[in-house]
Scaffold this motif. Structure first.
Motif, PDB file in Angstrom:
ATOM      1  N   ALA A   4      35.561  45.484  33.870  1.00  0.00           N
ATOM      2  CA  ALA A   4      35.669  45.164  35.187  1.00  0.00           C
ATOM      3  C   ALA A   4      34.826  43.642  35.212  1.00  0.00           C
ATOM      4  O   ALA A   4      34.305  43.527  36.554  1.00  0.00           O
ATOM      5  CB  ALA A   4      35.229  46.031  36.342  1.00  0.00           C
TER       6      ALA A   4
ATOM      7  N   ASN B 196      32.260  43.028  33.701  1.00  0.00           N
ATOM      8  CA  ASN B 196      30.729  43.023  33.758  1.00  0.00           C
ATOM      9  C   ASN B 196      29.995  42.696  32.457  1.00  0.00           C
ATOM     10  O   ASN B 196      28.924  42.270  32.285  1.00  0.00           O
ATOM     11  CB  ASN B 196      30.356  44.355  34.098  1.00  0.00           C
ATOM     12  CG  ASN B 196      30.422  44.757  35.653  1.00  0.00           C
ATOM     13  OD1 ASN B 196      29.846  44.059  36.388  1.00  0.00           O
ATOM     14  ND2 ASN B 196      31.222  45.924  35.797  1.00  0.00           N
TER      15      ASN B 196
ATOM     16  N   GLN C 230      41.701  45.823  40.568  1.00  0.00           N
ATOM     17  CA  GLN C 230      41.860  46.640  39.267  1.00  0.00           C
ATOM     18  C   GLN C 230      43.380  47.244  39.170  1.00  0.00           C
ATOM     19  O   GLN C 230      43.961  47.490  38.362  1.00  0.00           O
ATOM     20  CB  GLN C 230      40.905  47.670  39.289  1.00  0.00           C
ATOM     21  CG  GLN C 230      40.514  48.151  38.029  1.00  0.00           C
ATOM     22  CD  GLN C 230      39.265  49.057  37.904  1.00  0.00           C
ATOM     23  OE1 GLN C 230      38.837  49.315  39.001  1.00  0.00           O
ATOM     24  NE2 GLN C 230      38.793  49.236  36.721  1.00  0.00           N
TER      25      GLN C 230
ATOM     26  N   ALA D 116      34.141  45.382  46.948  1.00  0.00           N
ATOM     27  CA  ALA D 116      34.216  46.647  46.212  1.00  0.00           C
ATOM     28  C   ALA D 116      34.486  46.387  44.706  1.00  0.00           C
ATOM     29  O   ALA D 116      35.079  45.563  44.598  1.00  0.00           O
ATOM     30  CB  ALA D 116      34.991  47.630  46.703  1.00  0.00           C
ATOM     31  N   ILE D 117      34.243  47.098  43.769  1.00  0.00           N
ATOM     32  CA  ILE D 117      34.310  46.885  42.489  1.00  0.00           C
ATOM     33  C   ILE D 117      35.778  46.876  42.118  1.00  0.00           C
ATOM     34  O   ILE D 117      36.176  46.043  41.175  1.00  0.00           O
ATOM     35  CB  ILE D 117      33.601  47.987  41.573  1.00  0.00           C
ATOM     36  CG1 ILE D 117      33.811  47.812  40.288  1.00  0.00           C
ATOM     37  CG2 ILE D 117      34.245  49.230  41.722  1.00  0.00           C
ATOM     38  CD1 ILE D 117      32.980  46.473  39.722  1.00  0.00           C
ATOM     39  N   GLN D 118      36.396  47.435  42.924  1.00  0.00           N
ATOM     40  CA  GLN D 118      37.897  47.549  42.532  1.00  0.00           C
ATOM     41  C   GLN D 118      38.835  46.003  42.787  1.00  0.00           C
ATOM     42  O   GLN D 118      39.259  45.576  42.022  1.00  0.00           O
ATOM     43  CB  GLN D 118      38.711  48.464  43.422  1.00  0.00           C
ATOM     44  CG  GLN D 118      40.141  48.762  43.000  1.00  0.00           C
ATOM     45  CD  GLN D 118      41.100  48.111  43.351  1.00  0.00           C
ATOM     46  OE1 GLN D 118      40.860  46.876  44.220  1.00  0.00           O
ATOM     47  NE2 GLN D 118      42.389  47.980  42.782  1.00  0.00           N
ATOM     48  N   HIS D 119      38.171  45.425  43.739  1.00  0.00           N
ATOM     49  CA  HIS D 119      38.552  43.936  43.789  1.00  0.00           C
ATOM     50  C   HIS D 119      37.788  42.958  43.107  1.00  0.00           C
ATOM     51  O   HIS D 119      38.648  42.090  42.423  1.00  0.00           O
ATOM     52  CB  HIS D 119      38.136  43.505  45.465  1.00  0.00           C
ATOM     53  CG  HIS D 119      38.695  42.237  45.723  1.00  0.00           C
ATOM     54  ND1 HIS D 119      40.146  42.053  45.859  1.00  0.00           N
ATOM     55  CD2 HIS D 119      38.186  40.796  46.095  1.00  0.00           C
ATOM     56  CE1 HIS D 119      40.311  40.823  46.192  1.00  0.00           C
ATOM     57  NE2 HIS D 119      39.263  40.211  46.368  1.00  0.00           N
ATOM     58  N   ARG D 120      36.712  42.930  42.658  1.00  0.00           N
ATOM     59  CA  ARG D 120      35.833  42.363  41.735  1.00  0.00           C
ATOM     60  C   ARG D 120      36.679  42.102  40.367  1.00  0.00           C
ATOM     61  O   ARG D 120      36.501  41.304  39.830  1.00  0.00           O
ATOM     62  CB  ARG D 120      34.363  42.759  41.894  1.00  0.00           C
ATOM     63  CG  ARG D 120      33.591  42.738  42.832  1.00  0.00           C
ATOM     64  CD  ARG D 120      32.068  42.976  42.302  1.00  0.00           C
ATOM     65  NE  ARG D 120      31.206  43.003  43.542  1.00  0.00           N
ATOM     66  CZ  ARG D 120      29.709  42.589  43.231  1.00  0.00           C
ATOM     67  NH1 ARG D 120      29.307  42.535  42.178  1.00  0.00           N
ATOM     68  NH2 ARG D 120      29.125  42.857  44.118  1.00  0.00           N
ATOM     69  N   ALA D 121      37.005  43.344  40.099  1.00  0.00           N
ATOM     70  CA  ALA D 121      37.691  43.537  38.788  1.00  0.00           C
ATOM     71  C   ALA D 121      38.759  42.557  38.611  1.00  0.00           C
ATOM     72  O   ALA D 121      39.304  41.938  37.436  1.00  0.00           O
ATOM     73  CB  ALA D 121      37.967  44.878  38.414  1.00  0.00           C
TER      74      ALA D 121
ATOM     75  N   GLN E 111      36.577  37.973  39.334  1.00  0.00           N
ATOM     76  CA  GLN E 111      35.262  37.845  39.368  1.00  0.00           C
ATOM     77  C   GLN E 111      35.148  36.757  37.769  1.00  0.00           C
ATOM     78  O   GLN E 111      34.063  36.462  37.790  1.00  0.00           O
ATOM     79  CB  GLN E 111      34.162  38.864  39.145  1.00  0.00           C
ATOM     80  CG  GLN E 111      34.213  39.899  38.074  1.00  0.00           C
ATOM     81  CD  GLN E 111      33.106  40.913  38.182  1.00  0.00           C
ATOM     82  OE1 GLN E 111      32.685  41.035  39.221  1.00  0.00           O
ATOM     83  NE2 GLN E 111      32.979  41.854  37.181  1.00  0.00           N
TER      84      GLN E 111
ATOM     85  N   LEU F 203      27.967  38.069  44.624  1.00  0.00           N
ATOM     86  CA  LEU F 203      28.911  37.533  43.441  1.00  0.00           C
ATOM     87  C   LEU F 203      29.063  36.142  43.756  1.00  0.00           C
ATOM     88  O   LEU F 203      29.527  35.504  42.579  1.00  0.00           O
ATOM     89  CB  LEU F 203      30.209  38.268  43.504  1.00  0.00           C
ATOM     90  CG  LEU F 203      31.240  37.834  42.272  1.00  0.00           C
ATOM     91  CD1 LEU F 203      30.618  38.187  41.036  1.00  0.00           C
ATOM     92  CD2 LEU F 203      32.609  38.872  42.560  1.00  0.00           C
TER      93      LEU F 203
END
Length: 317
Positions: free
Chosen positions: A132, A134, A247, A265-270, A273, A292
């Protein structure tokens, strides 16, 4: 110098920007050669375009016996070109189709595969953004012919005159590759905006739009950008799934990403980013997206975006 094969990304012979990016990368690895799988009558025009970005050869595979089938025939055709040429590497656009072609090709050639690379340097060293976004890692294929799918916007296309010599290639497609046939298709409505995964600028909207994407689309049109959406906006029925960034949607890596009314949220960041510059507009100053971003605006997107659009249009004259 060994050839580096680049699979031409096109729509009915109209070459798309990722092809020029891949040809630019190919020059770091060897002598760029384009593989055009399409209508033979459009090969000359395609050759003129790709040779401006360094293609020394253009292998033309007439798609008469391929058109209407999913993926597998293209993988077989590319395999046969590769077996004839013995290239130093094979570069493929990192679309859903491109990654499946790459995977099938890797099995056929018994070669290693790297997907979703964001950079490829001399020696075939590829950079990926994983987990994701990271972590960033580098790696290279150690078995067979390196096959690498590369995300759009991973390189700036650089013009470099090549010979563009056209060579027709007669591929033999097996019956087994023709088991998945396209029986119907729904053309997308033309918007005049760039393709989401290829766009240099993406303007996205989320739950904070309340279903009103007019401010998003207005800013996108002023910037010449693509429009994206968060999963929340798609799940609410405000935008089609084809606009979803995340994601379970599309992964984008533009020069500029503008997130509006998106929590982060992490789902969108994936899905976004790895963008070069990220800007967020959100009423909630505690929204995770602000962790971010390069630039953040705490405010109502329905007020901020129209003002920004007006100023951009004013400066454009």
């Amino acid at each position: 110098m060994s050839e580096v094969l680049v699979l031409v990304d096109h729509v009915d012979g109209a070459v798309r920007k990722p092809t020029y990016e891949l040809l630019t990368i190919a020059k770091r690895l060897g002598e760029p050669s384009a593989v055009f799988i399409g209508e033979a009558g459009k090969a000359a025009d395609v050759a003129e375009k790709v040779k401006a970005y360094g293609a020394e050869k253009v292998y033309v595979v007439d798609d008469a016996q391929i058109k209407g089938y999913l993926v597998a025939p293209k993988a077989e055709a590319l395999q046969q070109v590769a077996e004839k040429v013995s290239p130093a590497a094979i570069l493929i656009p990192s679309s859903a189709e491109g990654k499946e072609i790459g995977a099938r090709l890797a099995i056929k050639l018994e070669s290693g595969l790297i997907t979703d690379a964001v950079d490829v340097q001399e020696g075939g060293v590829a950079t990926q953004s994983v987990f994701a976004g990271n972590y960033t890692l580098t790696g290279k294929v150690t078995k067979g012919t390196p096959i690498i799918t590369v995300k759009p916007n991973s390189a700036t296309p650089e013009e470099s005159a090549g010979a563009g010599t056209v060579e027709e290639f007669a591929a033999t497609i097996s019956d087994a590759a023709k088991t998945a046939q396209i029986v119907a298709s729904q053309p997308r409505k033309a918007t005049g905006r760039p393709e989401l995964t290829e766009a240099a600028i993406v303007v996205s909207g989320g739950r904070g739009t309340g279903g009103n994407f007019e401010p998003i689309e207005g800013l996108a049109d002023a910037l010449g950008a693509a429009v994206g959406a968060s999963r929340a906006a798609v799940d609410s029925g405000w935008m089609p799934h084809s606009f979803q960034v995340g994601q379970t949607g599309k992964t984008v890596s533009p020069q500029l990403y503008v997130a509006n009314g998106i929590s982060g949220a992490i789902q969108h960041r994936a899905g976004m980013q790895t963008s070069k510059t990220i800007v967020a507009v959100n009423k909630d100053e505690e929204a995770p997206i602000f962790e971010l971003v390069d630039f953040g605006v705490v405010g109502d997107l329905h007020t901020v975006l129209p003002a920004a659009t007006e100023e951009i249009n004013k400066r454009k004259g």
